[in-house]
Scaffold this active site. Structure first.
Site, mmCIF file in Angstrom:
data_model
loop_
_atom_site.group_PDB
_atom_site.id
_atom_site.type_symbol
_atom_site.label_atom_id
_atom_site.label_comp_id
_atom_site.label_asym_id
_atom_site.label_seq_id
_atom_site.Cartn_x
_atom_site.Cartn_y
_atom_site.Cartn_z
ATOM 1 N N SER A 12 0.698 -1.173 0.110
ATOM 2 C CA SER A 12 -0.166 0.002 -0.119
ATOM 3 C C SER A 12 0.839 1.286 0.025
ATOM 4 C CB SER A 12 -0.985 -0.038 1.095
ATOM 5 O OG SER A 12 -1.573 1.039 1.352
ATOM 6 N N HIS A 13 0.281 2.203 -0.573
ATOM 7 C CA HIS A 13 1.246 3.484 -0.632
ATOM 8 C C HIS A 13 0.175 4.567 0.381
ATOM 9 C CE1 HIS A 13 4.088 2.808 -3.981
ATOM 10 N NE2 HIS A 13 3.487 1.907 -3.984
ATOM 11 N N LYS A 17 -2.867 3.435 6.052
ATOM 12 C CA LYS A 17 -2.798 1.914 6.125
ATOM 13 C C LYS A 17 -1.797 1.084 6.445
ATOM 14 C CE LYS A 17 -6.275 1.350 2.196
ATOM 15 N NZ LYS A 17 -6.117 0.627 0.899
ATOM 16 N N GLU A 44 -2.647 -0.014 -10.837
ATOM 17 C CA GLU A 44 -3.949 0.609 -11.222
ATOM 18 C C GLU A 44 -5.117 -0.557 -10.605
ATOM 19 O OE1 GLU A 44 -6.809 2.394 -14.668
ATOM 20 O OE2 GLU A 44 -4.729 1.787 -15.105
ATOM 21 N N ASP A 73 -7.561 -3.768 0.367
ATOM 22 C CA ASP A 73 -8.502 -2.896 -0.525
ATOM 23 C C ASP A 73 -9.511 -2.603 0.446
ATOM 24 O OD1 ASP A 73 -8.238 -1.397 -3.080
ATOM 25 O OD2 ASP A 73 -10.392 -2.168 -2.880
ATOM 26 N N PHE A 156 -7.674 8.894 9.183
ATOM 27 C CA PHE A 156 -7.279 9.229 7.802
ATOM 28 C C PHE A 156 -8.693 8.930 6.923
ATOM 29 C CE2 PHE A 156 -7.330 4.962 5.881
ATOM 30 C CZ PHE A 156 -6.786 4.131 6.887
ATOM 31 N N TYR A 158 -12.087 8.805 5.541
ATOM 32 C CA TYR A 158 -13.310 9.138 5.985
ATOM 33 C C TYR A 158 -13.617 9.147 7.448
ATOM 34 C CZ TYR A 158 -14.319 8.531 0.853
ATOM 35 O OH TYR A 158 -14.515 8.886 -0.371
ATOM 36 N N ASP A 159 -12.480 8.831 8.201
ATOM 37 C CA ASP A 159 -12.749 8.707 9.529
ATOM 38 C C ASP A 159 -13.653 9.938 10.333
ATOM 39 O OD1 ASP A 159 -11.339 6.443 9.882
ATOM 40 O OD2 ASP A 159 -9.496 7.275 10.447
HETATM 41 P P1 IMP Z 1 -7.652 1.840 -1.473
HETATM 42 O O1 IMP Z 1 -8.125 0.618 -0.850
HETATM 43 O O2 IMP Z 1 -6.229 2.234 -1.808
HETATM 44 O O3 IMP Z 1 -8.459 1.983 -2.679
HETATM 45 O O4 IMP Z 1 -8.302 3.104 -0.847
HETATM 46 C C1 IMP Z 1 -9.597 3.028 0.158
HETATM 47 C C2 IMP Z 1 -9.943 4.347 0.735
HETATM 48 O O5 IMP Z 1 -10.998 4.086 1.468
HETATM 49 C C3 IMP Z 1 -8.932 5.064 1.200
HETATM 50 O O6 IMP Z 1 -8.171 5.762 0.959
HETATM 51 C C4 IMP Z 1 -9.673 5.707 2.496
HETATM 52 O O7 IMP Z 1 -10.252 6.893 1.857
HETATM 53 C C5 IMP Z 1 -10.885 4.861 2.415
HETATM 54 N N1 IMP Z 1 -10.547 3.978 3.726
HETATM 55 C C6 IMP Z 1 -10.324 2.928 3.893
HETATM 56 N N2 IMP Z 1 -9.983 2.707 5.269
HETATM 57 C C7 IMP Z 1 -10.401 3.549 5.968
HETATM 58 C C8 IMP Z 1 -10.408 3.892 7.358
HETATM 59 O O8 IMP Z 1 -10.164 3.083 8.325
HETATM 60 N N3 IMP Z 1 -10.858 5.008 7.843
HETATM 61 C C9 IMP Z 1 -11.131 6.127 6.826
HETATM 62 N N4 IMP Z 1 -10.944 5.804 5.597
HETATM 63 C C10 IMP Z 1 -10.859 4.569 4.996
#
Ligand code: IMP
Length: 197
Positions: A12-13, A17, A44, A73, A156, A158-159
């Site tokens: 993950s970047h 997370k 992607e 994810d 981070f 949507y927390d």
């Molecule tokens: P991805 O999994 O990298 O596609 O990103 C998922 C996105 O969901 C993240 O960038 C966050 O915005 C959101 N997200 C995932 N887990 C959390 C969390 O624990 N708190 C808040 N937002 C989350």
């Protein structure tokens, strides 16, 4: 399924997370190395499910690094929005990854639908991949509701607009230690550990 020992790439970047996954791995004596620190490219996310995208990211990192890789994810599903932003949670923040924009969009879309139901859940798919080998995926969820205005500066994504079930504070108002056991990520991780043992 690979054993969790030694070094493992966290594919993950997203530093928020990586921090949470490293904390979940620490008690196992596993050294978490982030994909960014190894200079691995960020593939992607072309799949339409959390599980599909987690598997794609874990496999790409394992194959590129020669180490087992764990990818997450995850995203927010708002029931009144038909599960949006879902797998598009990161994309709603736009190219600058500004989650104030993403949270405002959730608010605007709920208002446009005159929604009365603010229930939502975070979903996490964790995929564990061996270089050139199989990929296993585990899913967890955290249920709660969306609140406005956003509250709290911790965490981070949507927390600040997510209040987990049974609590009156948002994830954004909780410390890292308090939030972690309540998360979709911790629940997915419990399933992964159960499968490994
Ligand atoms: P991805 O999994 O990298 O596609 O990103 C998922 C996105 O969901 C993240 O960038 C966050 O915005 C959101 N997200 C995932 N887990 C959390 C969390 O624990 N708190 C808040 N937002 C989350």
């Amino acid at each position: 399924m690979p054993r969790l020992t030694g070094r493992l790439v966290v594919a993950s970047h997203n530093s928020g997370k990586v921090r949470e996954i490293a904390a979940l791995l620490a008690p196992l004596g596993v050294e978490a190395v982030s994909a960014a620190s190894l200079g691995l490219p960020e593939p992607e996310e072309t799949e339409t499910t959390f599980a599909g995208n987690a598997a794609l990211k874990a496999k790409a990192a394992a194959d590129a690094s020669g180490l087992p890789a764990l990818a997450d994810d995850s995203g927010l599903e708002v029931f009144a929005l038909g599960g949006d932003p879902g797998v598009y949670s990161a994309r709603w923040a736009g190219p600058t990854k500004d989650f104030a924009v993403a949270m405002e969009r959730v608010q605007d879309e709920l208002a446009a639908r005159q929604a009365k139901d603010f229930s939502a859940r975070f979903v996490c798919a964790l995929a564990l991949a061996e270089p050139g080998g199989a990929v296993d995926v585990f899913e967890g969820e955290a249920r709660g509701r969306i609140v406005f205005p956003a509250r709290g500066l911790q965490g981070f994504g949507y927390d600040p607009i997510f209040e987990p079930e049974g609590h009156t504070r948002t994830f954004g108002e909780m410390s890292h230690e308090e939030k972690l056991p309540l998360t979709h990520r911790a629940r997915a991780f419990e399933k992964l550990l159960a499968a490994l043992s």
